[in-house]
Design a protein around this motif. Structure first.
Motif, PDB file in Angstrom:
ATOM      1  N   PHE A 132       0.830  -1.197   0.000  1.00  0.00           N
ATOM      2  CA  PHE A 132       0.000   0.000   0.000  1.00  0.00           C
ATOM      3  C   PHE A 132       0.875   1.261   0.000  1.00  0.00           C
ATOM      4  CE2 PHE A 132      -2.279   3.404   2.172  1.00  0.00           C
ATOM      5  CZ  PHE A 132      -3.372   3.511   1.319  1.00  0.00           C
ATOM      6  N   PHE A 133       1.727   1.384   0.991  1.00  0.00           N
ATOM      7  CA  PHE A 133       2.527   2.609   1.076  1.00  0.00           C
ATOM      8  C   PHE A 133       3.549   2.686  -0.047  1.00  0.00           C
ATOM      9  CE2 PHE A 133       0.856   2.274   5.377  1.00  0.00           C
ATOM     10  CZ  PHE A 133       0.349   3.552   5.519  1.00  0.00           C
ATOM     11  N   GLY A 134       4.147   1.550  -0.387  1.00  0.00           N
ATOM     12  CA  GLY A 134       5.144   1.546  -1.453  1.00  0.00           C
ATOM     13  C   GLY A 134       4.561   2.026  -2.771  1.00  0.00           C
ATOM     14  N   ILE A 135       3.396   1.487  -3.135  1.00  0.00           N
ATOM     15  CA  ILE A 135       2.802   1.861  -4.428  1.00  0.00           C
ATOM     16  C   ILE A 135       2.346   3.317  -4.404  1.00  0.00           C
ATOM     17  CG2 ILE A 135       0.864   1.402  -5.989  1.00  0.00           C
ATOM     18  CD1 ILE A 135       1.200  -1.548  -5.398  1.00  0.00           C
ATOM     19  N   THR A 181       7.759  -3.316  11.183  1.00  0.00           N
ATOM     20  CA  THR A 181       9.202  -3.549  11.142  1.00  0.00           C
ATOM     21  C   THR A 181       9.581  -4.387   9.930  1.00  0.00           C
ATOM     22  OG1 THR A 181       9.203  -3.549  13.544  1.00  0.00           O
ATOM     23  CG2 THR A 181      11.149  -4.441  12.467  1.00  0.00           C
ATOM     24  N   LEU A 182       8.855  -5.487   9.761  1.00  0.00           N
ATOM     25  CA  LEU A 182       9.174  -6.404   8.669  1.00  0.00           C
ATOM     26  C   LEU A 182       8.890  -5.771   7.303  1.00  0.00           C
ATOM     27  CD1 LEU A 182      10.163  -9.233   8.046  1.00  0.00           C
ATOM     28  CD2 LEU A 182       7.832 -10.071   8.263  1.00  0.00           C
ATOM     29  N   SER A 183       7.965  -4.797   7.276  1.00  0.00           N
ATOM     30  CA  SER A 183       7.579  -4.221   5.981  1.00  0.00           C
ATOM     31  C   SER A 183       8.576  -3.188   5.464  1.00  0.00           C
ATOM     32  CB  SER A 183       6.205  -3.569   6.091  1.00  0.00           C
ATOM     33  OG  SER A 183       6.308  -2.341   6.776  1.00  0.00           O
ATOM     34  N   ILE A 200      11.798  -2.943   4.512  1.00  0.00           N
ATOM     35  CA  ILE A 200      12.609  -3.151   3.315  1.00  0.00           C
ATOM     36  C   ILE A 200      11.744  -3.401   2.074  1.00  0.00           C
ATOM     37  CG2 ILE A 200      14.321  -4.689   2.269  1.00  0.00           C
ATOM     38  CD1 ILE A 200      15.740  -4.693   4.966  1.00  0.00           C
ATOM     39  N   PRO A 201      10.749  -4.321   2.134  1.00  0.00           N
ATOM     40  CA  PRO A 201       9.900  -4.471   0.943  1.00  0.00           C
ATOM     41  C   PRO A 201       9.209  -3.166   0.541  1.00  0.00           C
ATOM     42  CG  PRO A 201       9.221  -6.006   2.671  1.00  0.00           C
ATOM     43  CD  PRO A 201      10.446  -5.347   3.143  1.00  0.00           C
ATOM     44  N   MET A 202       8.777  -2.369   1.528  1.00  0.00           N
ATOM     45  CA  MET A 202       8.109  -1.108   1.202  1.00  0.00           C
ATOM     46  C   MET A 202       9.039  -0.223   0.388  1.00  0.00           C
ATOM     47  SD  MET A 202       6.671   1.828   3.756  1.00  0.00           S
ATOM     48  CE  MET A 202       6.137   0.653   4.984  1.00  0.00           C
ATOM     49  N   ALA A 203      10.268  -0.099   0.844  1.00  0.00           N
ATOM     50  CA  ALA A 203      11.227   0.745   0.145  1.00  0.00           C
ATOM     51  C   ALA A 203      11.469   0.227  -1.274  1.00  0.00           C
ATOM     52  CB  ALA A 203      12.539   0.784   0.930  1.00  0.00           C
ATOM     53  N   ILE A 204      11.588  -1.096  -1.409  1.00  0.00           N
ATOM     54  CA  ILE A 204      11.873  -1.657  -2.729  1.00  0.00           C
ATOM     55  C   ILE A 204      10.681  -1.475  -3.660  1.00  0.00           C
ATOM     56  CG2 ILE A 204      12.349  -3.824  -3.948  1.00  0.00           C
ATOM     57  CD1 ILE A 204      14.089  -4.599  -1.554  1.00  0.00           C
TER      58      ILE A 204
END
Lengths: 323, 302
Positions: A100-103, A196-198, A200-204
């Motif tokens: 959600f946040f990444g996109i 916390t876990l999100s 790195i994937p969020m940034a990528i």
């Protein structure tokens, strides 16, 4: 895919035999009795030549037999099944937050390229990629649990909350049984580890979405859509995003697998009783059966997810399947 | 007479005649974020090299009277321990400074291992193609079939927890990225005329691969190396945090954070500074790597 799975099983199998020391003793621990050692040697065929042992190992795998844990003397597979729902709950929650946040950040950055928002969010994304998440988890804990006392420090559910277990995914169970108090409590416990876990994937995902959007927005059909007089919203979301999402979905799929692996760190910090924490404990207790079984399980899942991503990629991008 | 210097002058001005490397260098120079990254990286490298000169105390010097001293700006802090002390009275700043050494050494060795092995495998696969290519790339696929932190954890769990095995584990998990990039570039370069030319004058394969083809594949390789430094520092810290890398009393950032977990209620500074150090060092390499990618290898831009 099949050669990869076979290769993986060879690696997992031989790791035990490349470790200095007697495999039977490694598996049972130093205090094992002579009979127990003898028994496991017979059961696993440790006196046979290596290639026969590997064959037996594969045969047991086909039957779903991952062996017994050293400390709890339970079937490894049973323990995996017990713990996996917690991990999948955490991983899916983290991935939803990340997507959600990444996109959203990626799209805004792309449509407002070279703006302050773009610079700040891309610097933020790079910081996210560089983040030691085990540290970030502790910082969250310090701020939100210790100092502000907003969120519970660890675990999945408060002790005084009752919940009927169906799937062992607590949030889902609470929803199914309409137990709103438990749902709130489970979500409360889930937020911090999931965020916390999100990271790195969020940034990528944000970086990927931005670059894919930029690529798409340069295309002629976007110009056509703009020339037709469509609103900015329609141009970006209906014409742009659909095409930009193709590489993003692949990235998300890959990140799902990575998240399962990264769960070891997050779960061990927040005492989240999933596969990751289980394997972390096994590593410190030297429970090689658990390490072996857990590794096989996660790696197989990882391969399966990557396969699904490949298939999905062909489904959403018809150009691939034609080639 | 006068026309000769004129032509050389105009030739020099023609941007087509400049070596592409100079263009890339100037592009990198103009990239502010990349320069910021390079400055951070240089800072950490200098700190690591001059650690004995810079650190106010010995990293492992314990002091019973100075346990859990807060940083100097805190009301109970003192100038003796700028960033405070840990539960054994060791100076945190000194441990951070020596920690830079540990992190850089670990990343140099693990990335170095992956670089050498990966490049050789990639060259062999890309140049000889056929069976050798399929076998090598299959093995790389198998390594990639594991989530890489998991593979590193498992390798160390079997080999025994220490810094050398952590370096080895990280190095092994990074081999495929190098092998894949090099193979791709070599495959692309193999069909070009200069390779045929080298072959026709009778150059041996070794010479063609390492002296003719490889220098033309350096761009993506340099980018990958820089970015791998970033993730190697992160992974080494994660392994040490899990107790699988540096063992006490080695001043390693991840291990320092692990030790501080028990102190989270009493002394948050013990945990804060090593994390910031990891973040900054990794960010530096990532910023620099991104800038390098823009300058050296526009294809890889994301």
């Amino acid at each position: 895919m099949i050669p990869t799975v076979l290769g993986m099983s060879i690696i997992v199998f031989f790791m035990l035999h490349l470790t200095p020391g007697d495999p039977a003793e490694l598996l049972l621990g130093e205090r094992a009795t002579e009979e127990a050692l003898h028994e496991i040697r017979e059961h696993l065929g440790l006196n046979e030549p290596l290639y026969i042992q590997y064959g037996m190992f594969l045969k047991r795998l086909m039957k779903g037999d991952l062996g017994e844990t050293i400390w709890t003397r339970q079937k490894v597979w049973v323990e995996v099944k017990q713990r996996f729902p917690a991990t999948i709950e955490l991983a899916v929650a983290a991935l939803c937050i990340a997507c959600f946040f990444g996109i959203v950040f990626g799209i805004i950055s792309a449509t407002k390229q070279y703006s302050i928002f773009d610079y700040v969010s891309m610097l933020g994304a790079l910081t996210g990629v560089s983040m030691p998440i085990f540290w970030l988890g502790l910082v969250f804990m310090l701020i939100f649990s210790v100092n502000l006392a907003w969120l519970p420090i660890s675990g999945r559910l408060s002790v005084d909350i009752e919940l009927e277990i169906i799937t062992n995914i607590y949030t889902l169970d609470a929803l199914l049984t309409r137990n709103w108090a438990a749902l709130k409590d489970a979500l409360w416990h889930l937020i911090m580890p999931a965020v916390t876990l999100s990271t790195i994937p969020m940034a990528i995902v944000a970086r990927m979405t931005r670059s894919a959007m930029l690529e798409v927005l340069r295309q002629d059909y976007i110009k056509t859509a703009k020339a037709k007089g469509l609103s900015q919203f329609k141009v970006v979301y209906k014409h742009g995003l659909r095409n930009a999402l193709i590489p993003v979905i692949t990235t998300i799929g890959i990140q799902f697998g990575v998240t399962l692996g990264g769960a070891i760190l997050t779960e061990s910090i927040f005492a989240w009783p999933g596969v990751g924490k289980w394997m972390y404990d096994a590593v410190s207790q030297r429970d090689y059966m658990v390490i072996q079984g857990g590794t096989l399980f996660i790696a197989s899942l990882f391969i399966l997810i990557n396969l699904c991503v490949d298939i999905l990629y062909a489904v959403i991008n018809p150009r691939i399947s034609v080639q | 007479m006068s026309s000769k210097p004129m032509t050389t002058k105009t030739q020099r001005k023609n941007p087509e005649d400049r070596h592409p490397f100079l263009d890339q260098l100037s592009q990198l120079w103009r990239n502010k974020t990349a320069m910021a990254g390079m400055m951070i990286v240089s800072f950490f490298v200098l700190v690591a090299i001059f650690a004995p000169l810079l650190s106010p105390h010995s990293p492992n010097e314990t002091s019973l009277y100075d346990q859990l001293k807060p940083p100097m700006w805190h009301e109970n802090g003192s100038k003796k321990n700028v960033l405070g002390t840990d539960d054994l009275g060791r100076d945190i700043l000194s441990r951070l400074i020596y920690g830079a050494r540990v992190s850089l050494v670990v990343s140099v060795f693990s990335v170095g291992l992956a670089f050498v092995v990966g490049t050789i495998l990639g060259c062999l696969a890309g140049y000889y193609k056929g069976m050798l290519d399929s076998v090598i790339m299959r093995i790389m696929d198998i390594i990639l079939a594991f989530p890489y932190l998991l593979l590193a954890i498992v390798v160390v769990a079997y080999l025994g927890p220490n810094l050398r095995n952590a370096m080895l584990a990280i190095g092994i998990t990074y081999i495929p990225r190098f092998a894949r990039i090099v193979r791709g570039s070599v495959l692309e370069e193999c069909g070009k005329d200069y390779v045929t030319a080298a072959r026709s004058i009778g150059a041996r394969d070794f010479r063609i691969i390492f002296l003719a083809i490889l220098p033309n594949c350096l761009g993506p390789l340099i980018v990958q190396t820089t970015l791998s430094f970033a993730s190697a520092i992160l992974d080494a810290a994660a392994l040490s945090f899990l107790g699988l890398g540096a063992q006490p009393p080695t001043p390693e950032w991840g291990a320092m954070i692990a030790r501080s977990r028990a102190l989270i209620l009493r002394a948050s500074w013990v945990m804060t500074f090593p994390g910031i150090a990891i973040l900054l060092a990794v960010l530096g390499f990532n910023l620099f790597g991104d800038g390098l990618r823009d300058a050296l290898d526009p294809r890889l831009r994301d």
